[in-house]
Design a protein around this motif. Structure first.
Motif, mmCIF file in Angstrom:
data_model
loop_
_atom_site.group_PDB
_atom_site.id
_atom_site.type_symbol
_atom_site.label_atom_id
_atom_site.label_comp_id
_atom_site.label_asym_id
_atom_site.label_seq_id
_atom_site.Cartn_x
_atom_site.Cartn_y
_atom_site.Cartn_z
ATOM 1 N N SER A 72 19.931 32.029 4.728
ATOM 2 C CA SER A 72 20.518 30.899 5.425
ATOM 3 C C SER A 72 19.417 30.109 6.126
ATOM 4 C CB SER A 72 21.530 31.383 6.460
ATOM 5 O OG SER A 72 20.832 32.013 7.529
ATOM 6 N N VAL A 73 19.752 28.867 6.479
ATOM 7 C CA VAL A 73 18.817 28.023 7.223
ATOM 8 C C VAL A 73 18.426 28.706 8.534
ATOM 9 C CG1 VAL A 73 18.619 25.820 8.459
ATOM 10 C CG2 VAL A 73 19.651 25.884 6.173
ATOM 11 N N ALA A 74 19.421 29.243 9.244
ATOM 12 C CA ALA A 74 19.149 29.855 10.550
ATOM 13 C C ALA A 74 18.182 31.034 10.409
ATOM 14 C CB ALA A 74 20.450 30.305 11.203
ATOM 15 N N GLU A 75 18.386 31.844 9.378
ATOM 16 C CA GLU A 75 17.492 32.991 9.143
ATOM 17 C C GLU A 75 16.037 32.541 8.978
ATOM 18 O OE1 GLU A 75 18.266 36.379 6.018
ATOM 19 O OE2 GLU A 75 19.774 34.804 5.794
ATOM 20 N N VAL A 76 15.855 31.581 8.085
ATOM 21 C CA VAL A 76 14.491 31.136 7.765
ATOM 22 C C VAL A 76 13.856 30.466 8.981
ATOM 23 C CG1 VAL A 76 13.111 29.600 6.302
ATOM 24 C CG2 VAL A 76 15.005 30.906 5.304
ATOM 25 N N VAL A 77 14.619 29.586 9.643
ATOM 26 C CA VAL A 77 14.074 28.851 10.783
ATOM 27 C C VAL A 77 13.727 29.805 11.926
ATOM 28 C CG1 VAL A 77 14.675 27.196 12.608
ATOM 29 C CG2 VAL A 77 15.132 26.635 10.209
ATOM 30 N N THR A 78 14.594 30.753 12.190
ATOM 31 C CA THR A 78 14.338 31.707 13.270
ATOM 32 C C THR A 78 13.057 32.491 12.993
ATOM 33 O OG1 THR A 78 16.707 31.903 13.584
ATOM 34 C CG2 THR A 78 15.349 33.613 14.601
ATOM 35 N N ALA A 79 12.931 32.978 11.763
ATOM 36 C CA ALA A 79 11.725 33.730 11.403
ATOM 37 C C ALA A 79 10.487 32.849 11.509
ATOM 38 C CB ALA A 79 11.863 34.288 9.991
ATOM 39 N N ALA A 80 10.615 31.581 11.097
ATOM 40 C CA ALA A 80 9.462 30.679 11.100
ATOM 41 C C ALA A 80 9.014 30.372 12.526
ATOM 42 C CB ALA A 80 9.806 29.388 10.367
ATOM 43 N N VAL A 81 9.965 30.126 13.425
ATOM 44 C CA VAL A 81 9.600 29.844 14.821
ATOM 45 C C VAL A 81 8.923 31.083 15.413
ATOM 46 C CG1 VAL A 81 10.496 29.347 17.136
ATOM 47 C CG2 VAL A 81 11.372 28.081 15.144
ATOM 48 N N ALA A 130 16.147 28.863 18.239
ATOM 49 C CA ALA A 130 15.046 29.808 18.056
ATOM 50 C C ALA A 130 13.901 29.551 19.023
ATOM 51 C CB ALA A 130 14.532 29.747 16.618
ATOM 52 N N GLY A 131 13.992 28.455 19.785
ATOM 53 C CA GLY A 131 12.996 28.236 20.828
ATOM 54 C C GLY A 131 11.870 27.282 20.499
ATOM 55 N N ALA A 132 12.060 26.413 19.503
ATOM 56 C CA ALA A 132 11.029 25.403 19.221
ATOM 57 C C ALA A 132 10.921 24.446 20.403
ATOM 58 C CB ALA A 132 11.388 24.634 17.949
ATOM 59 N N ASP A 133 9.717 23.855 20.594
ATOM 60 C CA ASP A 133 9.492 22.955 21.724
ATOM 61 C C ASP A 133 9.782 21.498 21.380
ATOM 62 O OD1 ASP A 133 8.471 24.984 23.524
ATOM 63 O OD2 ASP A 133 6.711 25.031 22.196
ATOM 64 N N LEU A 134 9.706 21.151 20.115
ATOM 65 C CA LEU A 134 9.999 19.784 19.695
ATOM 66 C C LEU A 134 10.336 19.800 18.206
ATOM 67 C CD1 LEU A 134 7.212 18.072 18.219
ATOM 68 C CD2 LEU A 134 6.348 19.216 20.224
ATOM 69 N N VAL A 135 10.844 18.663 17.719
ATOM 70 C CA VAL A 135 11.161 18.523 16.298
ATOM 71 C C VAL A 135 10.234 17.482 15.705
ATOM 72 C CG1 VAL A 135 12.958 18.025 14.600
ATOM 73 C CG2 VAL A 135 13.589 18.826 16.868
ATOM 74 N N VAL A 136 9.633 17.766 14.563
ATOM 75 C CA VAL A 136 8.865 16.722 13.882
ATOM 76 C C VAL A 136 9.367 16.573 12.453
ATOM 77 C CG1 VAL A 136 6.972 18.343 13.372
ATOM 78 C CG2 VAL A 136 6.577 15.882 13.223
ATOM 79 N N PHE A 137 9.810 15.336 12.148
ATOM 80 C CA PHE A 137 10.180 14.992 10.777
ATOM 81 C C PHE A 137 8.943 14.424 10.122
ATOM 82 C CE2 PHE A 137 14.062 14.828 13.213
ATOM 83 C CZ PHE A 137 14.947 15.534 12.409
ATOM 84 N N GLU A 138 8.606 14.890 8.935
ATOM 85 C CA GLU A 138 7.385 14.367 8.317
ATOM 86 C C GLU A 138 7.544 14.130 6.820
ATOM 87 O OE1 GLU A 138 3.947 16.844 8.415
ATOM 88 O OE2 GLU A 138 4.996 18.633 7.803
ATOM 89 N N THR A 139 6.586 13.356 6.311
ATOM 90 C CA THR A 139 6.505 13.054 4.871
ATOM 91 C C THR A 139 7.732 12.298 4.373
ATOM 92 O OG1 THR A 139 5.498 15.252 4.784
ATOM 93 C CG2 THR A 139 5.588 14.072 2.742
ATOM 94 N N LEU A 140 8.378 11.525 5.224
ATOM 95 C CA LEU A 140 9.549 10.764 4.790
ATOM 96 C C LEU A 140 9.098 9.425 4.216
ATOM 97 C CD1 LEU A 140 11.905 11.473 7.827
ATOM 98 C CD2 LEU A 140 11.744 12.701 5.659
ATOM 99 N N SER A 141 9.829 8.949 3.210
ATOM 100 C CA SER A 141 9.520 7.612 2.710
ATOM 101 C C SER A 141 10.742 6.701 2.748
ATOM 102 C CB SER A 141 8.935 7.666 1.298
ATOM 103 O OG SER A 141 9.748 8.436 0.464
#
Lengths: 783, 222
Positions: A72-81, A130-141
């Motif tokens: 799931s998204v939550a699983e991956v994001v939590t592990a990544a943070v 999961a405790g991230a400090d900010l959100v960055v969207f990148e590589t958008l066109s």
């Protein structure tokens, strides 16, 4: 969160994971779960090199890209943070990294905007949790995708939001977004920082950074380019850390505060940045303001023509189109105004008995798909304005707020939330002001309220109100006097619905053009006019010469050079031609003229039977014989369509109930298929042959087709599919139609289909082209 | 190897419209206008990489073995495989979509010109690649969707070349590309004698439903 003058970000994640043995083409996000220590080691290497913001390894961690991964998204994001946090010191921030969804949004793709917001919402919520400090969207066109991300983050989290987009050396993104449009739209939505990543090497991006800065003011800028350009054969990047850092250093003078690297950069690149970067005195910049759509920003420092024609007041044809949801007609009005020189379009769809929020959003979507002009959303209904602003991919103008407490309370927060400019109408609870002083007093009140709401005064356009001289002659002077004061003393930009002045007078355009000239002289910036009126546009062209906006008078010269009479067309005079000839040759204007002439003496239905249908039969016969090709068939059908339109208008004018239709046909390109030009050609031909077509578009799920066929009692359904892989969806749709018990014929078409194949999947008929579809329609409807 | 689009072959564009004879003069004039508009608008982009091909068909350094007997036969004996993705860009997509609102006949002509232009870009790439790789021979281009090489293989090409990021092409869930005027293909490098170095009706993906073949004609491909 106050950023230091120079903040070091990190470098590439993918490059490092590949080096650590991740096979090319595998999903890097899943390593957060299967090899967290490897991911953390990359983060740690960056932290040790000086990175103060670590981007999580979640570029593709959204529900679309993770589908089928078993996670799931939550699983991956939590592990990544967790992986990033484990490497982050106390003064190091963890940024939740979010890349493109991987599906193109409408209109180029098929993903609806609100679905994109929801996909981003899921990732953002998991990141905050999961405790991230900010959100960055990148590589958008795609600006729409960037807006979807920012709205998702702002509406569903309290995290600061950064956005970096990807540009080409042409100065645009793959989807045509300019730095100006990016800055106006995203700063309007309140992003905490913005800039560029990936794209090119540092040197190629510096000119774009300068452009971005001019339009984004004091918002901190981010620069995270590639290590130069990759070697095509191997995909490797060649720039050295020292070269990279040296090329980045000048960006400090251009307002860049966050420095990092993208593809091909490693921890030694970040370390080199730390050694090389120094704060530099800021290069002065000419600050620019304006409004925009995704591909075109309009600077508000000069006179800009706002087209007024998309407004149903007193326009029967537009009222009918809006009631029927005929957006093609609205688009045509927009294209005509664009061709005539409009730079912004006013859009008013307020009509009793319609769902204005829904209609305004639909019209906004149709317009931005077809014209490259910023829109001015014209409504007094806050719900409609919000629906329109949400759907609008750019920075719009809201028309309007006025001086009443209620309007200021309801409208200004909307403009702030969606980053729109706003027209301030000089009236209040007391009604229309009679003197210029009263107008100025209201303008001041609106300005103060706007600034209190966080709207910069450059985004406010004061409307001093045009009244008609036939009723209140003395008010013209008051309007102009107020306009001058607002311009010179308050320093605000202005707009005015100029055409009102001449209401009820003969030769309206003469009076309108004269008033316009005086208003421009008094400082009017955004005249709202009909750009189809030559005198009005002439007055503006002249003003641009006299004010110096049109340097060297070049636009003026071009405008009038184009007026020299065109050489006479080689075609025969219409009177020497028959309707049939005109249609066969695909001549629209001639067909219309000849049909109009014939209607003087013939009954409408008789004209259809004896002139239009036989002409189309002749076209069909020539097409079958191979002496006429598909583009010519389409042109002939379009010419016949002009004839049918006149006949319908005549019948409507005679007061008979409904204009005649030869029958109602539903068309759709089936689910999973995006190739729809064939279906669109069939639609154009059938419409021009006099049928009513309900076009559901492309990638249409079976249930929508069944629902529409049943609800609208459609006797003939046409389906298209281009690919072998999408024919099963066609079979599925046919089965669903049969199962519904709805009595209809089903016609199919598409490159990979054949007569046999069509029977096999249960269709009633196969059409090899648009002509075949028209023939079958005639068989079904007997006309 | 930069993408090159220098001309659009009118005969090829006409072939897409089913017209193999000399077209009527009016049609020819319309077509010329559309060729000029398309050449002005299109921004061709491409990305490619060369991979050694292992004896079992897998591309070295990846976990991908292109699926199907047909692509295996096509690449048999080639020590290298060039993976290519090319597009005319969103500009062309928008041009054609918008033209459909204004003038459907013109939209159809633009669409045919775009198809011819896309072929032209790919042909130029292959010519440049052949020149750079001489004396090694190239096979013809082979794309997902041809023969039994499934469309679902697109996602491997997209991941290997980072197609979306590099040239702005997206893949739908069903494996279709947007912008529509885009191509992905594999090209065998160092093709042995007897390998298919040119397209023919025998290997054409449109063989089963080709409008020319249905009428006993050919589009002109040898």
């Amino acid at each position: 969160m106050e950023l230091p003058e120079l903040t070091l970000l990190d470098g590439a994640m993918g490059t490092m994971l590949l080096a650590a043995g991740l096979p090319a083409g595998a999903a890097p996000e899943l390593w957060c779960l299967s090899a967290p220590e490897t991911v953390t080691a990359v983060h740690r290497a960056y932290a040790e090199a000086g990175s103060r913001v670590l981007y999580t390894n979640t570029f593709g961690a959204n529900r679309v890209k993770l589908a089928g991964s078993g996670h799931s998204v939550a699983e991956v994001v939590t592990a990544a943070v967790r992986c990033a946090r484990a490497a982050a010191g106390p003064d190091t921030l963890v940024a939740l990294d979010i890349g493109p969804i991987g599906q193109l949004l409408e209109p180029l793709g098929t993903l609806p905007f609100e679905d994109a917001i929801d996909i981003f919402r899921e990732t953002v919520e998991a990141g905050e949790q999961a405790g991230a400090d900010l959100v960055v969207f990148e590589t958008l066109s795609d600006l729409a995708e960037a807006r979807a991300g920012v709205l998702a983050a702002k509406e569903h989290s309290r995290l600061p939001v950064w956005v970096t987009m990807t540009f080409e050396a042409t100065g645009r993104s793959f989807l045509g977004v300019t730095p100006a449009s990016m800055a106006l739209s995203l700063c309007g939505l309140g992003v905490e920082a913005l800039g560029f990543n990936c794209s090119l090497g540092p040197a190629e991006l510096l000119p774009l950074v300068e452009e971005l800065r001019a339009w984004s003011g004091d918002t901190p800028l981010i620069l995270k380019p590639n290590a130069g350009l990759p070697d095509p054969r191997s995909g490797a990047y060649a720039m050295t850390p020292a070269d990279f850092a040296a090329a980045m250093a000048p960006a400090a003078a251009l307002g860049v505060r966050c420095f990092g690297g993208c593809c091909g950069t490693r921890p030694d690149f970040i370390a080199a940045l730390g050694e090389t970067l120094r704060p530099l005195p800021r290069k002065p910049v000419q600050r620019r303001y304006g409004v925009c759509c995704a591909t075109n920003a309009v600077d508000s420092s000069a006179v800009r023509v706002v087209g007024e024609r998309i407004n149903p007041t007193g326009k029967k044809r537009l009222q009918q189109a809006l009631r029927e949801g005929d957006l093609d007609y609205v688009v045509r009005l927009a294209l005509e105004q664009q061709d005539a020189g409009a730079e912004i379009l006013d859009v008013n769809v307020g009509l009793p008995g319609t769902d204005e929020p829904k209609l305004l959003a639909a019209v906004v979507r149709a317009l931005q798909e077809n014209v490259d002009l910023p829109l001015q959303l014209d409504s007094s209904d806050p719900a409609a304005l919000e629906a329109g602003l949400r759907a609008y991919q750019g920075k719009a103008i809201v028309n309007s707020v006025n001086g009443t407490a209620e309007s200021l309370r309801d409208i200004l927060p909307l403009c702030k939330r969606y980053g729109a400019a706003v027209v301030g109408l000089c009236l209040d609870e007391r009604g229309l002001p009679e003197t210029w002083e009263q107008r100025v007093e209201i303008a001041r009140r609106i300005r103060d309220a706007a600034m209190d709401a966080g709207i910069p005064q450059e985004d406010l356009l004061i409307d001093c109100l045009t009244l008609t001289v036939s009723a209140q002659q003395e008010q013209a002077r008051e309007t102009l006097r107020a306009l001058r004061f607002v311009t010179e003393e308050l320093g605000l930009a202005s707009t005015l619905g100029v055409s009102n002045v001449a209401f009820g007078m003969p030769r309206r355009e003469t009076l309108t053009a004269a008033f316009l000239t005086e208003a421009l002289h008094a400082g009017l910036r955004f005249p709202i006019v009909n750009p189809g009126t030559a005198l009005v546009m002439d007055a503006i062209a002249a003003h641009r010469v006299l004010s110096g906006q049109d340097a060297g008078g070049e636009a003026y010269l071009r405008r009038f050079a184009a007026r020299t009479p065109a050489p006479a067309p080689e075609q025969k005079h219409p009177t020497e031609m028959t309707v049939q000839e005109a249609i066969l040759r695909g001549l629209k204007a001639e067909t219309a003229a000849l049909t109009a002439a014939a209607l003087e003496t013939m009954q409408p239905l008789e004209l259809i039977e004896t002139l239009l249908i036989p002409a189309l039969d002749a076209v069909g016969a020539q097409y079958e014989a191979g002496t006429l090709y598909l583009p010519q068939l389409i042109k002939a059908a379009a010419a016949a369509g002009e004839g049918f339109a006149l006949v319908r208008a005549k019948i409507a004018a005679q007061g008979d109930s409904d204009a005649p239709s030869r029958g109602k046909i539903l068309l759709a390109t089936v689910k999973g298929d995006v190739h729809d030009i064939g279906k669109n050609i069939v639609r154009a031909v059938l419409e021009n042959y006099g049928y009513t077509v309900l076009d559901l578009g492309r990638d249409v799920p079976p249930e929508r087709i069944v629902d529409c066929a049943v609800r609208q009692s459609v006797p003939l359904v046409g389906l298209s599919a281009l690919m072998t892989t999408t024919v099963p969806a066609m079979a599925e749709t046919i089965a669903a139609l049969r199962q519904s018990g709805h009595d209809c014929r089903i016609l199919v078409g598409g490159a990979v289909l054949t007569e046999d194949y069509a029977r096999q999947i249960g269709a009633d008929a196969y059409a090899k082209d648009a002509k075949g579809a028209a023939d079958y329609a005639r068989e079904v409807f007997g006309t | 190897m930069n993408p090159r689009l220098t001309d659009i072959d009118p005969a090829e564009a006409l072939r897409y419209l089913g017209c193999t004879d000399a077209p009527p003069e009016a049609l020819r004039r319309d077509l010329d206008r559309c060729r000029a508009r398309l050449l002005d608008c299109a921004r061709p982009r491409l990305v490619w990489r060369s991979f050694p091909r292992l004896p079992d068909g897998r591309l070295e350094g990846t976990d991908w073995t292109p699926a199907g007997a047909d692509i295996a036969a096509h690449l048999r004996g080639c020590p290298h495989v060039v993976v290519l993705a090319a597009t005319l860009g969103a500009e062309t997509e928008t041009l054609i979509r918008r033209a459909q609102r204004r003038d459907m006949a013109q939209a159809l002509l633009l669409d045919a010109c775009a198809a011819a232009a896309m072929e032209h870009v790919c042909d130029n790439f292959c010519a440049d690649l052949a020149a750079a790789s001489a004396p090694a021979r190239l096979t013809a281009r082979y794309s997902p969707g041809y023969g039994d090489f499934p469309l679902s293989e697109q996602r491997h090409i997209f991941a290997l070349l980072d197609v979306t990021r590099r040239i702005g092409v997206s893949l739908t869930e069903g494996g279709l590309m947007l912008p529509q005027k885009s191509v992905t293909a594999l090209i065998g490098l160092g093709a042995p004698e007897g390998a298919r170095t040119a397209t023919s009706c025998d290997t054409c993906p449109a063989r089963a439903h080709c409008m020319f073949r249905k009428e006993g004609r050919s589009c002109g491909t040898p």
